[in-house]
Design an enzyme around this catalytic site. Structure first.
Site, PDB file in Angstrom:
ATOM      1  N   PRO A  11       1.361 -32.039  28.598  1.00 27.44           N
ATOM      2  CG  PRO A  11       2.360 -33.816  28.796  1.00 27.44           C
ATOM      3  CD  PRO A  11       1.032 -33.367  29.006  1.00 27.44           C
ATOM      4  CG  ASN A  12       6.733 -31.755  25.877  1.00 20.98           C
ATOM      5  OD1 ASN A  12       7.454 -31.350  26.434  1.00 20.98           O
ATOM      6  ND2 ASN A  12       6.258 -33.181  26.000  1.00 20.98           N
ATOM      7  NE  ARG A  19       5.925 -31.350  21.089  1.00 23.77           N
ATOM      8  CZ  ARG A  19       4.736 -32.222  21.651  1.00 23.77           C
ATOM      9  NH1 ARG A  19       3.596 -31.609  21.656  1.00 23.77           N
ATOM     10  NH2 ARG A  19       4.936 -33.362  22.038  1.00 23.77           N
ATOM     11  CE1 TYR A  24       1.618 -32.823  18.235  1.00 23.04           C
ATOM     12  CE2 TYR A  24       4.360 -32.795  18.057  1.00 23.04           C
ATOM     13  CZ  TYR A  24       3.008 -33.661  18.399  1.00 23.04           C
ATOM     14  OH  TYR A  24       3.154 -34.758  19.008  1.00 23.04           O
ATOM     15  CG  ASN A  75      -3.960 -32.250  22.783  1.00 21.68           C
ATOM     16  OD1 ASN A  75      -3.472 -33.343  23.225  1.00 21.68           O
ATOM     17  ND2 ASN A  75      -3.418 -31.783  21.757  1.00 21.68           N
ATOM     18  CB  ALA A  78       2.864 -37.864  26.333  1.00 20.56           C
ATOM     19  CD  GLU A  99      -9.230 -38.628  23.406  1.00 20.26           C
ATOM     20  OE1 GLU A  99     -10.306 -39.277  23.730  1.00 20.26           O
ATOM     21  OE2 GLU A  99      -8.124 -39.094  23.051  1.00 20.26           O
ATOM     22  CG  HIS A 101      -5.387 -36.517  20.075  1.00 18.99           C
ATOM     23  ND1 HIS A 101      -4.707 -36.800  21.358  1.00 18.99           N
ATOM     24  CD2 HIS A 101      -6.450 -37.501  20.339  1.00 18.99           C
ATOM     25  CE1 HIS A 101      -5.009 -37.272  22.335  1.00 18.99           C
ATOM     26  NE2 HIS A 101      -6.370 -37.895  21.546  1.00 18.99           N
ATOM     27  NE  ARG A 108       2.687 -38.463  15.658  1.00 21.03           N
ATOM     28  CZ  ARG A 108       3.106 -37.625  16.563  1.00 21.03           C
ATOM     29  NH1 ARG A 108       2.060 -36.810  16.928  1.00 21.03           N
ATOM     30  NH2 ARG A 108       4.383 -37.423  17.139  1.00 21.03           N
TER      31      ARG A 108
HETATM   32  C1  DHK Z   1       0.402 -34.411  21.582  1.00 21.06           C
HETATM   33  C2  DHK Z   1       1.214 -35.012  21.824  1.00 21.06           C
HETATM   34  O1  DHK Z   1       2.247 -34.154  22.745  1.00 21.06           O
HETATM   35  C3  DHK Z   1       1.752 -36.399  21.764  1.00 21.06           C
HETATM   36  O2  DHK Z   1       2.115 -36.867  22.838  1.00 21.06           O
HETATM   37  C4  DHK Z   1       0.302 -37.261  21.504  1.00 21.06           C
HETATM   38  C5  DHK Z   1      -0.911 -35.050  20.646  1.00 21.06           C
HETATM   39  C6  DHK Z   1      -0.200 -36.652  20.219  1.00 21.06           C
HETATM   40  C7  DHK Z   1      -1.354 -34.190  19.529  1.00 21.06           C
HETATM   41  O3  DHK Z   1      -1.531 -34.467  18.450  1.00 21.06           O
HETATM   42  O4  DHK Z   1      -1.957 -33.286  19.857  1.00 21.06           O
HETATM   43  O5  DHK Z   1       0.607 -38.304  20.997  1.00 21.06           O
END
Ligand code: DHK
Length: 145
Positions: A11-12, A19, A24, A75, A78, A99, A101, A108
């Site tokens: 998500p997102n 964002r 990010y 990835n 959340a 995995e 991130h 964090r």
């Molecule tokens: C991305 C997200 O959207 C967060 O909810 C994770 C992750 C971290 C990232 O660092 O890619 O906690």
């Protein structure tokens, strides 16, 4: 023979580049796809990138990977911190799983420190920005040979 590597995003991450760029970065998911395809291509493999804001759709894509992919880079965003269902789906997959991130989740909030997916992942990359995806594909290529 060339194999397919699934690059799955939670998500997102469709908003990557727009964002919270301080966390990010400015690159988009299309940039991620391009770099991953280049690294995989150099090794004779191919990638398919998928993103969803819905847990069930990510689970469906993991189940598809059982038939269509030799490896998964994921990835879960959340869902990393909440989803036993994604862990269970990954446990049905036999190939390598890395995995990723983008941010360093350990630097964090405490709720981001735990990952269900790490119980299955063969490797974990965090805090390397979107470059982490390319590192993950490189690792997958050396595991696939
Ligand atoms: C991305 C997200 O959207 C967060 O909810 C994770 C992750 C971290 C990232 O660092 O890619 O906690």
């Amino acid at each position: 023979m060339g194999k397919t590597i699934y690059i799955l995003n939670g998500p997102n991450l469709n908003l990557l580049g727009k964002r919270e760029p301080d966390i990010y970065g400015h690159e988009t998911l299309a940039d991620v796809e391009r770099v991953c395809a280049t690294v995989a291509g150099e090794n004779g493999h191919a990638v398919r990138l998928f993103q969803s804001n819905h847990e069930g759709e990510i689970i469906d894509s993991i189940q598809r990977a059982r038939d269509e992919a030799a490896a998964i880079v994921i990835n879960p965003a959340a869902f990393t911190h909440t989803s036993v269902a994604i862990l269970d789906a990954l446990n049905t997959f036999e190939g390598p799983v890395i995995e990723v991130h983008i941010s360093n989740i350990h630097k964090r909030e405490a709720f981001r420190h735990h990952s269900y997916v790490s119980l299955r992942a063969d490797g974990v990359i965090a805090g390397c920005g979107v470059e982490g995806y390319a590192l993950a594909v490189r690792r997958i290529c050396s595991l696939l040979g």
